[in-house]
Design an enzyme around this catalytic site. Structure first.
Site, PDB file in Angstrom:
ATOM      1  N   SER A 195       1.702  -1.036   4.879  1.00  0.00           N
ATOM      2  CA  SER A 195       0.688  -1.332   5.886  1.00  0.00           C
ATOM      3  C   SER A 195      -0.600  -0.575   5.587  1.00  0.00           C
ATOM      4  O   SER A 195      -0.648   0.292   4.722  1.00  0.00           O
ATOM      5  CB  SER A 195       1.198  -0.964   7.275  1.00  0.00           C
ATOM      6  N   LYS A 196      -1.623  -0.939   6.344  1.00  0.00           N
ATOM      7  CA  LYS A 196      -2.936  -0.323   6.138  1.00  0.00           C
ATOM      8  C   LYS A 196      -2.890   1.172   6.390  1.00  0.00           C
ATOM      9  O   LYS A 196      -3.685   1.920   5.865  1.00  0.00           O
ATOM     10  CB  LYS A 196      -3.948  -0.960   7.092  1.00  0.00           C
ATOM     11  N   ARG A 197      -1.969   1.588   7.231  1.00  0.00           N
ATOM     12  CA  ARG A 197      -1.908   3.010   7.565  1.00  0.00           C
ATOM     13  C   ARG A 197      -1.107   3.830   6.546  1.00  0.00           C
ATOM     14  O   ARG A 197      -1.102   5.036   6.593  1.00  0.00           O
ATOM     15  CB  ARG A 197      -1.310   3.209   8.954  1.00  0.00           C
TER      16      ARG A 197
END
Ligand code: GLU
Length: 514
Positions: A265-267
């Site tokens: 994910s982006k995180r």
């Protein structure tokens, strides 16, 4: 008649483009070029609430960095523009109207409270997934339940409404995905999706299908997260009478976290210690504080290495070859060789690709990176040495900036010395040899790698010392390290005077082993 292959990359400017999105763009590009077709870049910016200023610019910059330039786009123009959905608003209304006129869509006036109440009611009746669909729509406030006059009156009085798709009650929807094979969904699993929002903007589904049709898209290559929407899109093609030219779908496997547990994910970038974005960026955050994120470019990945690495996350050529030029990728790429299963992200592999690419670069090209580092750090240098240093270092580094960080000794005298080597090797013999060496190198007309070696050999012969006994100490005095590129080449680049001074300093500061 075969149609010209036309594919599109259709990002929403809602934030930074994740590397999964970059991979989608690359696959689209490769497929287009392989088939002598066109790639279109379309900005899907109909969701005003998720719009992030600067995100579109970011997408453009990231794609340009790796050399993905669309044939048609907001910047390149093209016959089928505009290429930003917010500039195509009127086109969508026309098709929404057609759907309504033909009984395939309807106006809905339900307020958020009424929609909540419906969901609560269904939950209480133990309906697993409460939704607005063929069964529930008849209990709601829409143009199927209200009279024609009531509907007209509501619209005329400015009451907010949406337009919903009238999904058939019992119908099997099938599509043959180029990656996943046949996908079958029963229409009862699909809700009456909103096509037009109360702000007059289309939703993703309507805009996407209308644009793909109007832009004559032949293949939709996109992330697996859109697979659940595909049957709905098939329905739209059917209702709009566009079945004959419906694009073929190819849904790409997910990029997984390095341990294979879930989607990357982006995180994850900050948590896992590697970038998940192509380039650095700053966007306004939710709380007003700017949000920054780091990219592969700034970490020192070369664009062609990054591209080669990404292509292999989900695709393989079926041979052992891993290093591919852009043209070779175009030539080798086929959708059939895209895997169905998600691909684990492996940063070590990314580093390996980078290393391979650095090795293959010319000294001149690497020199540009080195000069940038030197200037950034205000280091004085002889331009004649830049390419020599790159040549000596390129087999040993993973990132271009390491030519400087790992090769500082080419430009600066060491300020510290490898303690272990000093303790083991810095003895009276070494000091004796080096004391002569520091004088002799100054006498050479031009100190080259060869003459530096010869001078050392002569001293060793005279003193009856074997080279292996002192070599590491010579290196230690000149570089501060126990290992590195060819020492005689280093000596040539560092120059007689500096070499002599460095040896003098080492003799002064290093304790001699008993
Ligand atoms: N705008 C969608 C996205 O952001 C496009 C999906 C598609 O390619 O259909 O991913």
């Amino acid at each position: 008649m075969d149609r010209e292959v036309r594919v599109r990359f259709a990002p929403s400017p809602t934030g930074a483009l994740h590397i999964g999105g970059v991979r989608t763009a690359i696959y689209n590009y490769l497929f287009a070029k392989k088939n002598n077709g066109k790639m279109i870049l379309r900005i899907e910016d109909t969701d005003q609430t998720r719009f992030v200023p600067g995100a579109e610019e970011y997408i453009k910059d990231a794609l340009e960095w790796i050399g993905i330039i669309a044939d048609e786009s907001p910047y390149a123009g093209g016959e089928y523009g505009p290429y930003r959905q917010s500039e195509r608003k009127d086109m969508y209304a026309e098709y929404a109207q057609k759907l309504i006129d033909e009984g395939n869509a309807y106006y809905a006036f339900d307020t958020p409270e009424e929609l909540d109440a419906m969901r609560e009611r269904l939950k209480a009746a133990r309906v697993a997934t409460p939704q607005y669909n063929a069964i529930t729509r008849m209990q709601m406030k829409n143009s199927l339940t209200l009279s024609e006059d009531e509907v007209k009156e509501k619209i005329a009085s400015g009451e907010p409404y949406v337009i919903r798709l009238k999904v058939p009650h019992k119908e099997e929807i099938r599509l043959n995905d180029m990656v996943r094979g046949w996908v079958m969904v029963h229409s009862s699993a699909i809700d009456d999706k909103v096509l037009m929002k109360s702000d007059g903007m289309p939703t993703y589904h309507l805009a996407n299908v209308v644009d793909d049709h109007l832009m004559k898209i032949t293949h939709v290559i996109r992330g697996e997260e859109w697979l659940p929407s595909a049957p709905l899109h098939v329905l739209l093609y059917k209702f709009l009478g566009w079945e004959d030219t419906m694009p073929q779908f190819a849904h790409l496997p997910l990029l997984l976290k390095p341990d294979g547990n879930g989607k990357l994910s982006k995180r994850d970038g900050d948590k896992l210690g590697f970038p998940v974005f192509p380039i650095n960026g700053v966007f306004p955050g939710k709380d007003g504080q700017p949000e920054t994120f780091s990219g592969f470019r700034e970490a020192g990945y070369l664009p062609d290495a990054f591209l080669n690495f990404l292509v292999f996350l989900g695709w393989n050529p079926g041979t052992e070859q891993e290093i591919f030029s852009f043209d070779e990728l175009i030539d080798a790429f086929t959708i059939e060789r895209i895997g169905k299963a998600g691909t684990k992200f492996d940063i070590e592999k990314a580093k390996w690709f980078n290393q391979q690419y650095i090795k293959s670069k010319s000294n001149q090209e690497l020199g540009k990176h080195l000069i940038a580092s030197l200037e950034e750090n205000n280091v004085a240098y002889d331009p004649a040495n830049v390419e020599k240093v790159c040549n000596a270092m390129k087999e040993r580094v993973t990132f271009p900036q390491e030519i400087w960080t790992e090769g500082k000794f080419f430009f600066e005298a060491p300020t510290e010395y490898d303690e272990k080597v000093a303790r083991k090797k810095w003895d009276a013999t070494a000091v004796d040899v080096l004391s002569s060496y520091k004088e002799e190198v100054l006498k050479a007309d031009t100190l080259t790698a060869e003459s530096a070696k010869e001078i050392l050999n002569n001293i060793l012969e005279e003193k009856g010392v074997k080279i292996g006994q002192v070599m590491q100490s010579v290196r230690l005095a000149i570089t501060g390290k126990g290992g590195g590129p060819d020492l005689m080449e280093i000596i040539e680049i560092v120059g007689a005077k500096n070499v002599s001074n460095r040896i003098q300093k080492a003799i002064e500061v290093l304790p001699v082993k008993e």
